[in-house]
Design a protein around this motif. Structure first.
Motif, mmCIF file in Angstrom:
data_model
loop_
_atom_site.group_PDB
_atom_site.id
_atom_site.type_symbol
_atom_site.label_atom_id
_atom_site.label_comp_id
_atom_site.label_asym_id
_atom_site.label_seq_id
_atom_site.Cartn_x
_atom_site.Cartn_y
_atom_site.Cartn_z
ATOM 1 N N GLN A 8 0.675 -1.281 0.002
ATOM 2 C CA GLN A 8 -0.046 -0.075 -0.089
ATOM 3 C C GLN A 8 0.852 1.395 -0.111
ATOM 4 O OE1 GLN A 8 -2.535 -1.412 3.237
ATOM 5 N NE2 GLN A 8 -4.279 -0.832 2.166
ATOM 6 N N GLU A 11 2.663 0.337 -4.035
ATOM 7 C CA GLU A 11 1.987 -0.258 -5.093
ATOM 8 C C GLU A 11 2.585 -1.124 -6.279
ATOM 9 O OE1 GLU A 11 -0.503 3.031 -6.305
ATOM 10 O OE2 GLU A 11 -1.737 2.791 -4.332
ATOM 11 N N ARG A 12 3.826 -1.713 -5.847
ATOM 12 C CA ARG A 12 4.610 -2.415 -6.956
ATOM 13 C C ARG A 12 4.792 -3.754 -6.272
ATOM 14 N NH1 ARG A 12 8.845 2.275 -8.671
ATOM 15 N NH2 ARG A 12 7.366 3.710 -9.306
#
Length: 64
Positions: A8, A11-12
């Motif tokens: 979070q 985001e990867r």
């Protein structure tokens, strides 16, 4: 507790941990193992750059 999904913060990467303070699912890069919290909770004033040098597009495969 099982953690699934993407981090979070970046985001990867795949999330591996859950923050003990806010509950965010985060990857190993964005988790402070000593404190057991995500980088946002470890530095609530936002004085540190939460994206490490390892956060480059080169390291993360792109899914299409």
């Amino acid at each position: 507790m099982s953690v699934t999904g993407v981090c979070q913060v970046c985001e990867r990467r795949e999330a591996e941990y859950a923050c003990h303070r806010c509950g965010a699912a985060v990857c190993s890069v964005h988790f402070d193992t000593e404190q057991g919290v995500c980088v946002h909770c470890a530095d609530p004033e936002g004085s540190e750059d939460v994206f490490s040098e390892g956060d480059t597009d080169d390291e993360v495969p792109e899914f299409r």
